[in-house]
Design an enzyme around this catalytic site. Structure first.
Site, short mmCIF file in Angstrom:
data_model
loop_
_atom_site.label_atom_id
_atom_site.label_comp_id
_atom_site.label_asym_id
_atom_site.label_seq_id
_atom_site.Cartn_x
_atom_site.Cartn_y
_atom_site.Cartn_z
N GLY A 127 0.82 -1.20 0.00
CA GLY A 127 0.00 0.00 0.00
C GLY A 127 0.85 1.25 0.00
O GLY A 127 2.08 1.20 0.12
N GLY A 152 0.61 -8.34 -4.14
CA GLY A 152 0.73 -9.62 -4.83
C GLY A 152 1.66 -9.50 -6.02
O GLY A 152 2.42 -8.56 -6.18
N ASP A 210 6.43 -6.26 5.57
CA ASP A 210 6.96 -7.59 5.87
C ASP A 210 6.64 -8.59 4.78
O ASP A 210 7.46 -9.45 4.43
CB ASP A 210 6.48 -8.09 7.24
N ASP A 270 2.43 1.30 10.08
CA ASP A 270 2.04 0.65 11.34
C ASP A 270 3.21 0.53 12.31
O ASP A 270 3.00 0.22 13.49
CB ASP A 270 1.49 -0.75 11.07
N ARG A 299 -3.29 -3.11 11.72
CA ARG A 299 -3.90 -4.43 11.63
C ARG A 299 -3.59 -5.28 12.85
O ARG A 299 -4.46 -5.92 13.43
CB ARG A 299 -3.41 -5.16 10.38
N GLU A 318 -7.62 -0.32 13.70
CA GLU A 318 -8.48 -1.14 12.85
C GLU A 318 -8.48 -2.62 13.22
O GLU A 318 -9.45 -3.33 13.00
CB GLU A 318 -8.06 -1.00 11.39
N VAL A 375 -4.32 9.46 5.71
CA VAL A 375 -3.07 9.26 6.45
C VAL A 375 -2.00 8.67 5.54
O VAL A 375 -0.82 9.05 5.62
CB VAL A 375 -3.32 8.35 7.67
N ARG A 376 -2.37 7.78 4.65
CA ARG A 376 -1.40 7.09 3.80
C ARG A 376 -0.89 7.95 2.65
O ARG A 376 0.23 7.75 2.17
CB ARG A 376 -2.02 5.83 3.19
#
Length: 530
Positions: free
Chosen positions: A182, A247, A272, A302, A347, A401, A455-456
């Protein structure tokens, strides 16, 4: 083990943080997720599986052995040794082409040192110490212990930076950059600095792989030529100049593409999952004995990467998250019985929610994935909201979230990266609050804000821009030094190189017994919700 910081409480360090799997039944441990919450010793011998760069090796630590610390440190050195081109190829280094010293003089400086020697290179034997506090007891605040007696054990990792010797001819190098996963503030800053640094070394052939790993196999996506002129101003905008995706193709297909494109250095920016892919690509390149350096730059707002102080994008995310909290606060404070509810990303780790709550100073309840909670009942969140409304007329709630997923219906769906699609805890809490206050006959005006994509997508702030600058430069230095299968980060305030398997062994999480979480609880004044 993670760097000694305010996010780690008094405890034995996690097994996963050391790549350990304890299987000796004579030593009983009680686990909550991935961390020790207590221990019971029947003897002082523990058998472990210690991960190496490529394989798992069974070893045994006997704490009655007077040399156990030395053996542990030797194993640590083995695990954290950096994969190098020398491991598989007969390569000869050459003097570096990287130097920022423009003028040179032949005379000595008076101390017997030639003045033309530029003291700007890092020795291959330089190390940074991860653990800097000697704790006297596992009960000390923030204690991180290898053994139940909390002995001091040195844990060194490789210092990042330019070396005097390099393993590539810059004029012959083709370097590629790819951004995966992302969006994250700072991606363009890292891309920009990688290109700048490659050009200082003398690399002329630099390309960007568009849209993540898909760019390696989608024939409609063409390489993007990169140069200082092209990337000079991309840091002024958010997003990724190269585009992102989740992916992609299989490892073998990607390496086939690397060979066909004659890529010598590949810089992979991602989290990761992306790093797991980078490690697989590195291993396949080694298997084929290719002279290719695979270097990662950890990207996740995160802040959930093991061993590192922080990852780029996190500071910006917290700053933007605080803006959302401030907006919700104004809404809640201005409404009759207003309740502001803000959902932040996270997450598995609640670092954004925790730090945004601390920085804003306006949150009454902070909910994170690491700390279970209940909504109903005398000790639940809803009852506490009643007290807050009664006491001060409004309330503020911040939730990550991934928090409270046990309260929701689980989804079996996964995204393109293989992550389980989470149920929406923010909407669930919003509905529960409205229903609860309606049932008890008290009016409540719930203002819900979800700033996830805001935010992203923003540009990196000053703190993250500096971090991205250094990480991008160090990634290039690591590739020219001949390393591969590594990532670069900041540990204990120092910039270092780490083997990828050690940073993807598990997810870094907020420790509920840490000083930082206790500081958050002091700030919010919230009780235990169970």
């Amino acid at each position: 083990m993670a760097v000694a910081s305010s996010t780690n409480a008094a405890r034995l360090i996690t097994a996963k943080e050391h790549g350990l799997n304890i299987f000796n039944e004579q030593t009983k441990y009680r686990f909550t997720k991935s961390r020790f919450t207590g221990y019971e010793r029947k003897n002082k011998k523990i058998s472990m599986v210690l991960s190496s760069n490529d394989v798992a090796v069974k070893t045994e630590i006997d704490f009655k052995d007077p040399n156990w610390k030395q053996k542990f440190q030797e194993d640590w050195d083995r695990r954290f040794s950096l994969p190098h081109l020398r491991d598989i190829l007969d390569v000869t280094p050459r003097p570096t082409t990287f130097s920022l010293k423009k003028s040179r003089f032949s005379q000595e400086d008076g101390n017997g040192v030639p003045a033309e020697m530029w003291n700007g290179y890092v020795n291959d034997d330089d190390r940074a110490l991860l653990k800097v506090i000697k704790f006297s007891s596992p009960d000390s605040a923030g204690a991180e212990c290898i053994d139940p007696d909390c002995s001091w054990v040195e844990q060194w990792v490789h210092r990042a930076g330019p070396r005097k010797k390099i393993y590539y001819e810059p004029g012959e190098v083709k370097a590629a950059i790819v951004t995966c996963g992302g969006l994250c503030p700072g991606l363009n800053d890292v891309i920009r600095q990688i290109v700048f640094t490659l050009e200082i070394y003398g690399v002329k052939n630099i390309v960007g792989i568009p849209f993540g790993y898909h760019g390696f196999f989608d024939k409609s996506l063409k390489e993007m030529p990169l140069s200082r002129r092209i990337v000079d101003n991309i840091n002024l905008a958010g997003g990724s100049f190269l585009g992102v995706s989740r992916g992609g193709a299989g490892t073998s297909e990607i390496v086939d593409s690397i060979q066909a494109r004659r890529i010598d250095m590949l810089f992979i920016l991602g989290g990761d999952g992306t790093h797991a892919g980078a490690n697989a690509i590195h291993n396949e390149c080694r298997k084929r004995k290719l002279k290719v350096s695979i270097v990662g730059v950890p990207k996740t707002i995160d802040n959930d990467i093991l061993l590192m102080d922080k990852t780029f994008g996190f500071d910006t995310a917290v700053e933007e998250a605080q803006r959302a909290i401030n907006s919700a606060y104004i809404e809640a404070h201005s409404a009759y019985h207003g309740i502001g509810l803000v959902k932040h990303m996270g997450r598995h780790s609640g670092f954004i929610a925790m730090h945004a709550s601390l920085s804003s100073g306006q949150i009454d309840i902070c909910l994170i994935p690491e700390v279970p909670f209940t909504l109903d009942g005398p000790n639940g969140v809803l009852r506490h909201l009643e007290r807050l409304i009664e006491k001060k007329g409004f309330a503020m709630v911040c939730v990550a979230e991934g928090a409270g997923q046990d309260l929701l219906q689980k989804s079996n769906a996964t995204d393109a990266s293989g992550n389980v699609v989470l149920s929406d805890i923010g909407v669930h809490i919003q509905q529960k609050i409205k229903k609860h206050f309606k049932e008890i006959g008290i009016p409540a005006d719930v203002k819900y804000i979800d700033p996830t994509y805001m935010v992203r997508a923003v540009r990196a702030n000053a703190s993250d821009a500096i971090l991205c600058t250094v990480l991008g430069q160090n990634a290039v230095h690591g590739a020219f030094a001949g390393f591969s299968g590594i990532t670069t980060g900041i540990c204990n305030t120092h910039y270092v190189y780490l083997p990828i398997p050690e940073v993807i062994a598990s997810t870094r999480r907020v420790d509920p017994n840490s000083r930082m979480w206790h500081r958050c609880l002091t700030s919010t004044g919230q009780p235990d919700f169970h």
